[in-house]
Scaffold this active site. Structure first.
Site: not given
Length: 304
Positions: A110, A217
Site C-alpha cells: 500500500e 479510507e
C-alpha cells in the site's frame, strides 16, 4: 539499487526533483523521519473509546477495484488534501492497494497519503503485510521489509503544498511495479525510485497481484452514538467535481507483458454513500485518463 527495467509507459526513475522541503541526505545514506505519531493498525482491534466501553472502530471506504487477471503493478495520481479528523485514533487516507490472496493469506502493498491520529498534516506513507495484517508488516521503515534506496524522501514526512477548495490543486504521482529480474516490488513517487519490497517477504504476492484497489479510507469510532465527522478526501462529495472533491486520476495497471494500461471494468465499493461517495469521471477531461472523484464530510444531516 535500481530496477533492471521499467514497464512500458511508466516514467524511468531519473528525476532530480526534491521530494521534501529539507533537501536530501548525502550519497549512500537515506533520510528517516523522526516521528512519534500513533499509526492506527490496519486491522480493526477492540480498542477503548472515550465512553470507557470497548468498541471496535469501523473502517469505511470509497474505492474501486480491478480483479480480473494477474497484475504486476499499479499507478495513479493522488490529489492531496488535508481532511479534518474528528477524534483521536481516527485517520483519513487516499492510497493504492496491490493485493493477492484471501483471508489469512492476504498479501498487501500500500502507498499513498494519510492524515494520522494526533496530527493534522497529510503525510506520504507505505504499508505491507503478508498475513492479513496479523503478525507481519508495518508502516514505512518501522520494521524490516521495505528497502529504501533513495536519499530524497523521508517516508512519513508532511506533504506541502496541499490542494485548496476551488483553488490550486496538487497531487502525488505514485507507482508500484514488479521488477521481472529480481522479483522485487519497486515504489516510485513522482517518477523517482524510492526503494523496494523484496519478493521474499511475501507469499501470495511473490509472483503477481490478483487485485488492485484505488481510493479512500477512514476510521469511524462512532462516539456519542453517531457517525464521525472525520472527512475523506477534501471533505466534499464527488458530485461537486474538480477542484472541490478529491480525485484519483491516471489510474493504470501493469500487465504480464510489462505494459502500463488503462483499467476497465472497475468495480466501485462504497460502505456508506450518505457519508462518503464515489463518482467516475468522464474520459478526456483535462487528460485525466481513467479517474474518479471520492470523499465526503462524514457526519451531517444525511449521514447520522
Amino acid at each position: 539499487m535500481r530496477p533492471s527495467s521499467y514497464p512500458n509507459g511508466l516514467k524511468a526513475g531519473n528525476s532530480t526533483e526534491l521530494l521534501q522541503e529539507k533537501g536530501m541526505c548525502p550519497e549512500g545514506t537515506i533520510p528517516i523521519a523522526r516521528t512519534h505519531l500513533f499509526r492506527h493498525p490496519k486491522t480493526s482491534p477492540v480498542l477503548l473509546n472515550r465512553t470507557n466501553a470497548f468498541s471496535p472502530p469501523v473502517h469505511e471506504y470509497a474505492q474501486v477495484s480491478l480483479e480480473s487477471g494477474y497484475y504486476y503493478g499499479a499507478h495513479a495520481k493522488l490529489n492531496v488534501w488535508n481532511p479534518a479528523k474528528a477524534n483521536d485514533g481516527e485517520f483519513s487516507l487516499s492510497q493504492i492497494w496491490v493485493l493477492s490472496g484471501l483471508d489469512q493469506d492476504l498479501n498487501s502493498i500500500e502507498a499513498g497519503w494519510q492524515v494520522f491520529p494526533g496530527d493534522n498534516k497529510p503525510r506520504t506513507f507505505i504499508y505491507w503485510t503478508r498475513d492479513n495484517y496479523g503478525q507481519t508488516g508495518c508502516y514505512d521503515l518501522v520494521c524490516p521489509g521495505f528497502v529504501q534506496t533513495s536519499s530524497k524522501l523521508a517516508l512519513g514526512t508532511p506533504i506541502r503544498p496541499v490542494s485548496i477548495y476551488d483553488g490550486n490543486q496538487y497531487d502525488r504521482d505514485i507507482a508500484v511495479h514488479k521488477d521481472r529480474e529480481s522479483g522485487n516490488w519497486w515504489l516510485q513517487i513522482r517518477g523517482q525510485d524510492i526503494g523496494y519490497w523484496p519478493s521474499s517477504i511475501f507469499t501470495t504476492l511473490a509472483e503477481s497481484a490478483t487485485r488492485i484497489n484505488w481510493g479512500g479510507e477512514i476510521v469511524n469510532y462512532g462516539l456519542n452514538g453517531r457517525h464521525t465527522s472525520t472527512q475523506m478526501g477534501s471533505g466534499h462529495f464527488p458530485s461537486e467535481g474538480y477542484k472541490k472533491a478529491a480525485v484519483l486520476f491516471k489510474l493504470g495497471y501493469i500487465d504480464d507483458s510489462g505494459v502500463l494500461r488503462d483499467p476497465d471494468g472497475l468495480e466501485p465499493y462504497i460502505t456508506k454513500s450518505s457519508c462518503y461517495d464515489l463518482q467516475f469521471g468522464e474520459m478526456g477531461y483535462d487528460d485525466f485518463g481513467v479517474h474518479f472523484y471520492f470523499g465526503g464530510p462524514g457526519y451531517s444531516t444525511q449521514c447520522p
